[in-house]
Enzyme design. Structure first.
Site, PDB file in Angstrom:
ATOM      1  CB  SER A   1      -0.855  -0.038   1.262  1.00 46.65           C
ATOM      2  OG  SER A   1      -1.379   1.236   1.563  1.00 46.65           O
TER       3      SER A   1
ATOM      4  CE1 TYR B   1      -4.019  -2.183   5.490  1.00 42.65           C
ATOM      5  CE2 TYR B   1      -3.044  -0.263   4.440  1.00 42.65           C
ATOM      6  CZ  TYR B   1      -3.706  -1.469   4.345  1.00 42.65           C
ATOM      7  OH  TYR B   1      -4.043  -1.968   3.111  1.00 42.65           O
TER       8      TYR B   1
ATOM      9  CE  LYS C   1      -1.608  -4.369   3.323  1.00 37.19           C
ATOM     10  NZ  LYS C   1      -1.928  -5.707   2.790  1.00 37.19           N
TER      11      LYS C   1
END
Lengths: 347, 347
Positions: free
Chosen positions: B149, B173, B177
């Site tokens: 991402s 997050y 990732k």
């Protein structure tokens, strides 16, 4: 909309969410990986200084997989502990006393992490996670110093690496260190710790004997001749790399422990060092110890060592760390002098 | 010296260390996170294509925490499974059939990972580790596609981000990732998988309803007017970001599944996309659907959403991915057209 707003706020860094001990005449320091060369020098330096960040050091906990030697001359409370950091219970016991400052230096070294994939991840990644989780669950917010490594960098590299250059490790050890950096940043951003990761330059001159690290010769080509012994150079003299003395590494850790982190942002720092070629290292050796010392070095090319070290960083432009007051040696002569000052009596 | 040499060799990438299935008319595909929007479109596209990398798709396993819908028109063997990827046993069961290609799309989304720290790490980091470890222990070497991402990037960012720019995530997050990318690279380097991490652009136009993501409005300001409904714009029209359609994201994944990885090096790719400001997005909407559609957008500034999106990447120079044949839409009109082609019947 209310929900969206709530989510948004949480993305921003928040200060320590647990009470920190009030400023005062009490300082408890935990060193994880205290039996290693840097851990031992750090413990002794802290004890010799007597204080950290203007607070008297009253308690010190030394932990490693083998028993660390306690520093001499400490009049406070010293704990010497051994255990396996991959055991979450051990990590919990280590931080139960809520140390004000945690130095996390423990790691399976690069060669071993590459040979034993599971052990490397278990200790270098799992152990770091265990320590951070133990702190989060115990509910306090220590200054947390994590020693990272130039091994986070992989080719292709520019001759001088800027602060915003990508970490693309080409070893399991470098991967595990890069993951540790990410965790330290996120736990700090969430207010669970007040952490900084330091990408230490390659440390020379390591006292003692050659070890299994591919970088071992950087120390031995200087240390052995300084002690009147022969040494082997496996790479071309043009090979350039980034160095600091063990004393400087300890200084970096202590400086980081006292830093104001309010405006730090990203919690990983490339550190200043001395960029030197092997030829420059040997010239410095000659200046300090004479031609007869330099003549003890024999060139015995090893294409594999050459390939590995050829892929390593040659120099950095560590603007952030310099602005934060980190300073390296002014050249290789100073690095050699630092070794002689500290270890001269071993000759 | 022998020992040193042995260590050195192991640092270099080695090809898959487990037997891969012989080329032939058999292809088993596993999609982890198959209930999501991209997972569903990917499964259907693979079934519609009938083959991947010139091999007939004979078996497909769809896994998610909620039951994925099986693609229509598949004449092979389809497994639809649900479970918790944070359970290592589940991960082992998933890969027991030794799928040739694994698409790992599963993740707790950014807002939830930020609100529920433990869940984010358990699924996004722990789940990815479980999947990789299950593959390593089962002893086969699948092509492994991991969706990363733009959330791996943090400020300060240049206007156009080069391939070697540092990942400094400012969310849990994004941290998870970035850790996944590092693991995929290291497991590939060690020959346990043949992996690629794809940093997908922000996907627009997402069908369905607005969700809790801070990026949700990028889709809704287009989707709602295209369906005759009003929409709210929380940020200034000069806000610029990096986009691709859901169809393009599926195309990237399939392209990556067929790529020759022999010379790939670092296993993470910044992908091509369309760099567009909100003003440009609205002009494209007007071109496709008329002024009356654009007039359905009301500006209601939200300083928090503005601050968050203002810190996001504006554009990339994805030289490596372009050299590998990844290609994005040629502009925002094509992204809108792609939505109408795929979802036009929902109006």
């Amino acid at each position: 909309m209310g929900q969206r707003t709530r989510i948004s706020v949480a993305f921003w860094p928040i200060p320590c969410r647990f009470t920190q001990k009030p400023m005062g005449d009490q300082m408890h320091i935990l060193i994880v990986g205290a039996a290693g060369m840097i851990g031992q020098k750090l413990a002794q330096t802290l004890v010799d200084n007597g204080e950290l960040n203007q607070q008297k050091i009253t308690e010190i906990t030394l932990f490693d997989v083998v028993e660390p030697t306690a520093p001499s001359g400490f009049d406070g409370l010293a704990h010497v502990l051994t255990g396996d950091l991959a055991n979450p219970q051990i990590a919990h016991e280590l931080v139960a006393g809520k140390p004000d400052v945690v130095f996390h230096l423990a790691a399976v070294v690069s060669g071993e992490a590459e040979q034993d994939f599971e052990k490397g991840y278990r200790i270098n990644m799992g152990g770091t996670q265990n320590l951070l989780e133990a702190i989060r669950h115990t509910g306090f917010c220590p200054r947390f110093l994590f020693t990272s490594s130039l091994a986070v960098f992989g080719t292709p590299l520019p001759d001088v690496i800027p602060d915003n250059f990508n970490a693309t490790p080409q070893s399991s050890y470098g991967t595990q260190k890069a993951i540790g950096e990410l965790l330290v940043n996120d736990y700090s951003r969430k207010g669970f710790i007040d952490g900084i990761s330091l990408r230490l330059p390659t440390i020379v001159i390591r006292p003692g004997k050659p070890n299994k690290a591919a970088s071992s010769f950087f120390s031995s080509i200087l240390r052995e001749p300084l002690n009147g012994k022969p040494a082997t150079l496996p790479v071309p003299k043009r090979t350039r790399h980034w160095f600091a003395s063990p004393q400087m590494a300890v200084g970096f850790l202590i400086h980081a422990a006292s830093l104001n982190t309010a405006e730090l942002g990203w919690r990983t720092l490339n550190l200043p060092g001395v960029s030197a070629s092997i030829a420059e290292m040997i010239r410095a050796l000659q200046r300090v110890a004479g031609r007869e010392a330099a003549d003890l070095i024999t060139e015995t090319p090893d294409p594999l060592i050459e390939a590995i070290t050829g892929s390593w960083p040659k120099a950095f432009h560590p603007a952030r760390a310099k602005a934060l007051g980190f300073e390296a040696e002014n050249g290789f002569t100073q690095i050699i002098q630092s070794y002689l000052d500290a270890e001269g009596n071993t000759k």
